[in-house]
Scaffold this active site. Structure first.
Site, PDB file in Angstrom:
ATOM      1  N   PHE A  28       0.854  -1.183   0.000  1.00  0.00           N
ATOM      2  CA  PHE A  28       0.000   0.000   0.000  1.00  0.00           C
ATOM      3  C   PHE A  28       0.895   1.240   0.000  1.00  0.00           C
ATOM      4  CE2 PHE A  28      -2.837   3.161   1.905  1.00  0.00           C
ATOM      5  CZ  PHE A  28      -3.988   2.960   1.156  1.00  0.00           C
ATOM      6  N   ASP A  71       1.457  -5.151   8.325  1.00  0.00           N
ATOM      7  CA  ASP A  71       0.301  -4.266   8.233  1.00  0.00           C
ATOM      8  C   ASP A  71      -0.936  -5.153   8.070  1.00  0.00           C
ATOM      9  OD1 ASP A  71      -1.751  -2.551   7.406  1.00  0.00           O
ATOM     10  OD2 ASP A  71      -0.382  -1.206   6.350  1.00  0.00           O
ATOM     11  N   TYR A  83     -11.111   1.340  10.701  1.00  0.00           N
ATOM     12  CA  TYR A  83     -12.340   1.676   9.959  1.00  0.00           C
ATOM     13  C   TYR A  83     -12.682   0.713   8.837  1.00  0.00           C
ATOM     14  CZ  TYR A  83      -8.842   3.977   6.954  1.00  0.00           C
ATOM     15  OH  TYR A  83      -7.751   4.240   6.181  1.00  0.00           O
ATOM     16  N   LYS A  84     -11.880  -0.322   8.627  1.00  0.00           N
ATOM     17  CA  LYS A  84     -12.196  -1.276   7.556  1.00  0.00           C
ATOM     18  C   LYS A  84     -13.053  -2.395   8.145  1.00  0.00           C
ATOM     19  CE  LYS A  84      -8.343   0.219   4.767  1.00  0.00           C
ATOM     20  NZ  LYS A  84      -6.883   0.172   4.601  1.00  0.00           N
ATOM     21  N   ARG A 126     -12.568  -3.359  -7.501  1.00  0.00           N
ATOM     22  CA  ARG A 126     -12.324  -4.080  -6.250  1.00  0.00           C
ATOM     23  C   ARG A 126     -13.628  -4.239  -5.478  1.00  0.00           C
ATOM     24  NH1 ARG A 126      -8.526  -1.808  -1.433  1.00  0.00           N
ATOM     25  NH2 ARG A 126     -10.288  -0.388  -1.334  1.00  0.00           N
TER      26      ARG A 126
HETATM   27  C1  LIG Z   1      -6.172   1.324   4.383  1.00  0.00           C
HETATM   28  C2  LIG Z   1      -4.735   1.067   4.566  1.00  0.00           C
HETATM   29  C3  LIG Z   1      -3.966   1.948   5.302  1.00  0.00           C
HETATM   30  C4  LIG Z   1      -4.607   3.224   5.757  1.00  0.00           C
HETATM   31  O1  LIG Z   1      -3.822   4.065   6.453  1.00  0.00           O
HETATM   32  P1  LIG Z   1      -4.453   5.386   7.062  1.00  0.00           P
HETATM   33  O2  LIG Z   1      -3.373   5.933   7.863  1.00  0.00           O
HETATM   34  O3  LIG Z   1      -5.664   4.989   7.835  1.00  0.00           O
HETATM   35  O4  LIG Z   1      -4.860   6.261   5.923  1.00  0.00           O
HETATM   36  C5  LIG Z   1      -2.648   1.614   5.538  1.00  0.00           C
HETATM   37  N1  LIG Z   1      -2.117   0.475   5.051  1.00  0.00           N
HETATM   38  C6  LIG Z   1      -2.855  -0.388   4.312  1.00  0.00           C
HETATM   39  C7  LIG Z   1      -2.260  -1.644   3.802  1.00  0.00           C
HETATM   40  C8  LIG Z   1      -4.180  -0.101   4.043  1.00  0.00           C
HETATM   41  O5  LIG Z   1      -4.898  -0.921   3.301  1.00  0.00           O
END
Ligand SMILES: *Cc1c(COP(=O)(O)O)cnc(C)c1O
Length: 436
Positions: free
Chosen positions: A148, A220, A245-246, A395
């Site tokens: 990401f 992560d 939040y996911k 997705r």
């Molecule tokens: C959604 C996501 C993030 C999000 O990071 P934020 O700091 O909440 O914006 C980080 N890493 C991965 C792999 C994600 O999918």
């Protein structure tokens, strides 16, 4: 509270297409799968609009029905009446640790090794800095090109910040990751379930390989927590971060979480040495002294309202068998792949997610050479919410707590119709908005 229901297919949908002739025989299988689903009742714990099929819980989880009242009580009672006394009386002060302890069983950690704080991105900055400090002689951080972006961006920033000549090395494959693990690697930094294609890494095996090379690992868990059983302690992971939040449904911008192995707690840790990470925040001492426990990974005053929402969302996991959640994720994603391939052939959709359910998270991605964004936009106009990831990825997320097999069936039914009628190729679906 409204419940996660989808209306019966109308003879004419909102796009004005006559659907009376459509073969609905296939839906019987979806209905049977829902009837056999041990988690089927959980959808009622969420508030979803009746005219929406929500396949984006991997990006923003749905609203748990219990959240609005909990937030309201916190705002009016604890803030309005309790005022500053609520830091003690309502135990706001311990919310980051309390919420962390509720996340702990979902990631296979002891309660004292997880804390809710900041964003995933900021948490990566903290744990990556702490990890590098524990391997001062080594210069390499291994990541994946397809990680990401925020993770790789933060690594670049940490490298600039430390100014010690660290190097971020992008691996192009799992084999390359293993090949790159030499005695100059300080940290292996990976996302467990890839955000784009949903493929899963072997956490135990790669952690072991990194440790064999003398490196530390950071995982992560943004797309794994709340989807499948995780075992951070059992895999001997050093650090982990993840998203609130996911699949944990904590709401937009919810606090994230981080994990630190017991052996890495104490002593100097992360560089954001704010007062909440101090050994005695209310001692108001002139100099920083790190807390000896996971609290050291806090920085400033925690966002109480966000933590309350996340905590209410976490409470609904009580008694849920995460193994069943994982099984349902595999079934939902497999069913979606089968239906898309059966009904949307000849439209240039190419599956990029693993076909083997064991290698897949709770999301499925297809590419389309030209229409990715427009097809998603057309689906959203039809009430089916997925998302688009540049440059060409469609997705779809399948949050097992509230997604039903009939939702999957209807989603594919509409997708097939959009493709068959080429409805996506209208001008209004080709305008890209800021958030896709
Ligand atoms: C959604 C996501 C993030 C999000 O990071 P934020 O700091 O909440 O914006 C980080 N890493 C991965 C792999 C994600 O999918």
């Amino acid at each position: 509270m409204t419940t996660a229901t989808t209306p019966e297919p109308a003879p004419h949908d909102r796009a004005g297409i006559d659907r009376t002739g459509i073969d609905k025989t296939g839906i019987d299988q979806a209905t049977a799968l829902d009837a056999a689903d041990p988690l089927a009742g959980l959808g009622e714990l969420f508030t979803l609009p009746a005219d929406v099929i929500y396949l984006d819980g991997n990006s923003l989880g749905a609203l748990p029905g219990a959240v609005p009242d909990r937030i309201a009580a916190t705002v009016t009672g604890e803030w309005g009446d309790g005022l500053i006394r609520s830091w003690n009386d309502a135990d706001w002060i311990n919310a980051p640790r309390r919420v962390g302890a509720k996340i702990a069983p979902l990631v296979g950690a002891a309660p004292d090794n997880v804390i809710a704080a900041d964003s995933t991105t900021v948490n990566l900055f903290k744990v990556l800095s702490a990890a590098l400090a524990r391997r001062p002689q080594r210069r390499k951080i291994i990541t994946e090109t397809r990680n990401f972006p925020t993770d790789n961006y933060i690594a670049e920033g940490v490298i600039r910040q430390t100014g010690c000549g660290h190097q971020l090395v992008h691996a192009g494959s799992v084999e390359a990751i293993r090949d790159l693990l030499d005695d100059d690697v300080a940290v292996l930094m990976l996302t467990h379930v890839n955000y784009r294609d949903g493929s899963v890494h072997d956490m135990a095996g790669l952690t072991r390989a990194a440790h064999d090379a003398g490196a530390l690992v950071i995982w992560d868990l943004a797309h794994s927590a709340g989807v499948m059983p995780l075992n951070l302690a059992g895999c001997d992971v050093d650090f982990a971060i993840g998203c609130g939040y996911k699949f944990l449904n904590g709401g937009p911008g919810a606090p994230a979480f981080l994990y630190v192995a017991p052996r890495h707690l104490g002593g100097d840790g992360q560089p954001l040495t704010g007062w909440f990470g101090h050994a005695d925040p209310f001692g108001f001492e002139p100099h920083y002294r790190p807390a000896a426990d996971i609290s050291q990974y806090l920085c400033g005053t925690p966002p109480v309202l966000g933590l309350v929402a996340l905590e209410a969302a976490l409470d609904l996991w009580d008694g849920i068998d995460i193994g069943q959640v994982h099984t349902k994720a595999q079934q939902l994603t497999g069913y979606f792949i089968d239906l898309v391939e059966a009904r949307c052939g000849g439209h240039d959709l190419a599956l990029i997610s693993p076909r083997d359910a064991a290698c897949r998270g709770a999301q499925v991605a297809f590419t389309h050479p030209t229409g990715g964004h427009a097809i998603i936009a057309a689906l959203i106009a039809d009430g089916v919410i997925g998302d688009f990831r540049a440059p060409d990825v469609l997705r779809f997320g399948f949050a097992p707590l509230y997604t039903r097999f009939v939702d999957v069936w209807h989603a594919v039914d509409r997708l097939a119709d959009i493709l068959d009628q080429r409805r996506w190729d209208r001008p209004e679906f080709h305008t890209r908005r800021k958030v896709t």
